[in-house]
Design a protein around this motif. Structure first.
Motif, mmCIF file in Angstrom:
data_model
loop_
_atom_site.group_PDB
_atom_site.id
_atom_site.type_symbol
_atom_site.label_atom_id
_atom_site.label_comp_id
_atom_site.label_asym_id
_atom_site.label_seq_id
_atom_site.Cartn_x
_atom_site.Cartn_y
_atom_site.Cartn_z
ATOM 1 N N LYS A 5 -2.806 52.837 58.725
ATOM 2 C CA LYS A 5 -2.298 53.080 60.072
ATOM 3 C C LYS A 5 -3.204 52.445 61.118
ATOM 4 C CE LYS A 5 -0.568 57.095 60.994
ATOM 5 N NZ LYS A 5 -0.414 58.547 61.123
ATOM 6 N N THR A 6 -4.444 52.082 60.742
ATOM 7 C CA THR A 6 -5.337 51.380 61.658
ATOM 8 C C THR A 6 -5.154 49.873 61.551
ATOM 9 O OG1 THR A 6 -7.046 51.495 59.960
ATOM 10 C CG2 THR A 6 -7.090 53.184 61.652
ATOM 11 N N VAL A 16 -5.656 50.920 46.189
ATOM 12 C CA VAL A 16 -5.239 52.036 45.342
ATOM 13 C C VAL A 16 -6.409 52.552 44.514
ATOM 14 C CG1 VAL A 16 -3.784 52.691 43.390
ATOM 15 C CG2 VAL A 16 -2.814 51.362 45.275
ATOM 16 N N LYS A 17 -7.208 51.638 43.948
ATOM 17 C CA LYS A 17 -8.379 52.057 43.185
ATOM 18 C C LYS A 17 -9.357 52.840 44.061
ATOM 19 C CE LYS A 17 -8.238 48.268 39.826
ATOM 20 N NZ LYS A 17 -8.911 47.023 39.356
ATOM 21 N N HIS A 18 -9.531 52.385 45.300
ATOM 22 C CA HIS A 18 -10.433 53.086 46.225
ATOM 23 C C HIS A 18 -9.921 54.484 46.532
ATOM 24 C CE1 HIS A 18 -13.077 53.752 49.704
ATOM 25 N NE2 HIS A 18 -11.988 54.131 50.353
ATOM 26 N N ASN A 23 -10.638 59.506 50.093
ATOM 27 C CA ASN A 23 -9.536 59.714 51.035
ATOM 28 C C ASN A 23 -9.851 59.097 52.387
ATOM 29 O OD1 ASN A 23 -11.481 61.421 52.001
ATOM 30 N ND2 ASN A 23 -10.213 63.274 51.983
ATOM 31 N N THR A 24 -10.784 58.137 52.390
ATOM 32 C CA THR A 24 -11.216 57.509 53.638
ATOM 33 C C THR A 24 -10.889 56.019 53.647
ATOM 34 O OG1 THR A 24 -13.417 57.091 52.715
ATOM 35 C CG2 THR A 24 -13.104 59.145 53.948
ATOM 36 N N CYS A 25 -10.856 55.455 54.835
ATOM 37 C CA CYS A 25 -10.645 54.018 55.010
ATOM 38 C C CYS A 25 -11.824 53.264 54.397
ATOM 39 C CB CYS A 25 -10.519 53.685 56.492
ATOM 40 S SG CYS A 25 -10.538 51.915 56.851
ATOM 41 N N PRO A 26 -11.573 52.212 53.602
ATOM 42 C CA PRO A 26 -12.685 51.471 52.990
ATOM 43 C C PRO A 26 -13.530 50.698 53.994
ATOM 44 C CG PRO A 26 -10.601 50.381 52.555
ATOM 45 C CD PRO A 26 -10.264 51.698 53.190
ATOM 46 N N SER A 35 -5.394 65.091 51.438
ATOM 47 C CA SER A 35 -4.952 65.249 50.049
ATOM 48 C C SER A 35 -4.046 64.131 49.537
ATOM 49 C CB SER A 35 -4.222 66.587 49.880
ATOM 50 O OG SER A 35 -3.154 66.684 50.807
ATOM 51 N N HIS A 36 -3.338 63.423 50.429
ATOM 52 C CA HIS A 36 -2.393 62.394 49.986
ATOM 53 C C HIS A 36 -2.580 61.095 50.765
ATOM 54 C CE1 HIS A 36 -0.433 66.274 49.002
ATOM 55 N NE2 HIS A 36 -0.117 65.658 47.879
ATOM 56 N N PRO A 37 -3.731 60.461 50.648
ATOM 57 C CA PRO A 37 -3.966 59.227 51.419
ATOM 58 C C PRO A 37 -3.034 58.088 51.042
ATOM 59 C CG PRO A 37 -5.696 59.542 49.784
ATOM 60 C CD PRO A 37 -4.896 60.807 49.810
#
Length: 204
Positions: A5-6, A16-18, A23-26, A35-37
């Motif tokens: 969304k950013t 997906v692996k991250h 649950n955070t932006c890489p 819970s559902h990133p």
């Protein structure tokens, strides 16, 4: 390519692996969802098209790997399955198969169900108010669809952005995708997503 969304564009497999363990932006480490990133990322088709044009044979290599994967499972590749009712020669060439895959008209995308209702007496309700389409479609696509289906003045057919689309009485931006609307405006409620439309005096 997928986007958060950013609007950070990253490789799908890497993202997906991250998110399997985070649950955070890489990039900025902001929490995407507790819970559902994975439900808050979307396909960036524009960026993917650019990457395909910049990297030689990338799209062909991806298609070959996809076909190899399904072949190893004894399954047909979904992008190679011909459209129902179409007649095909048994000696279909790889080029013809690739052409079909490229023209799949977003049938492989996530689909959403919509209910379109008119908000004003100046326009009529659609004869078929329930539609199903790609979640990658934008509000601009819906505006053009409404303008093409209704007997509206010519100016609305030529300038479909003068038809406004609403969800929960909130005006939707023309670049919003339907997946974005489902996540942020409809908030995972049961489909169909109920949208309203009316003519606008201001070009949004």
């Amino acid at each position: 390519m997928f986007e958060l969304k950013t609007y950070l564009s990253v490789c799908k497999s890497c993202l997906v692996k991250h998110l399997e363990e985070n649950n955070t932006c890489p990039s900025c480490q902001i929490v995407i969802h507790q819970s559902h990133p994975l439900q808050y990322i979307s396909f960036d088709r524009t960026m993917q098209d650019i990457v395909y044009k910049l990297v030689p044979r990338l799209q062909d290599n991806e298609m070959e790997r996809e076909r190899s994967f399904y072949a190893s499972k004894g399954l047909p590749c979904p992008k190679d399955v011909p459209v129902a009712g179409a007649e095909h020669d048994t000696a279909t060439t790889k080029a013809e198969v690739d052409q079909h895959a490229a023209a799949d008209y977003h049938r492989q995308d996530d689909q959403v169900n919509l209910q379109l209702e008119c908000m004003t007496s100046s326009l009529k309700n659609l004869s078929r108010r329930f539609i199903r389409c790609s979640s990658s479609a934008t509000i601009s696509h819906l505006k053009k669809f409404v303008a093409s289906k209704l007997l509206v003045p010519d100016k609305y057919k030529e300038q479909p952005f003068q038809i406004d689309i609403f969800c929960n009485d909130e005006l939707l931006g023309k670049d919003h995708t339907l997946k974005f609307v489902f996540l942020t405006r409809w908030r995972f409620k049961e489909q169909p997503i109920k949208l309203q439309y009316k003519t606008s005096t201001i070009d949004f």
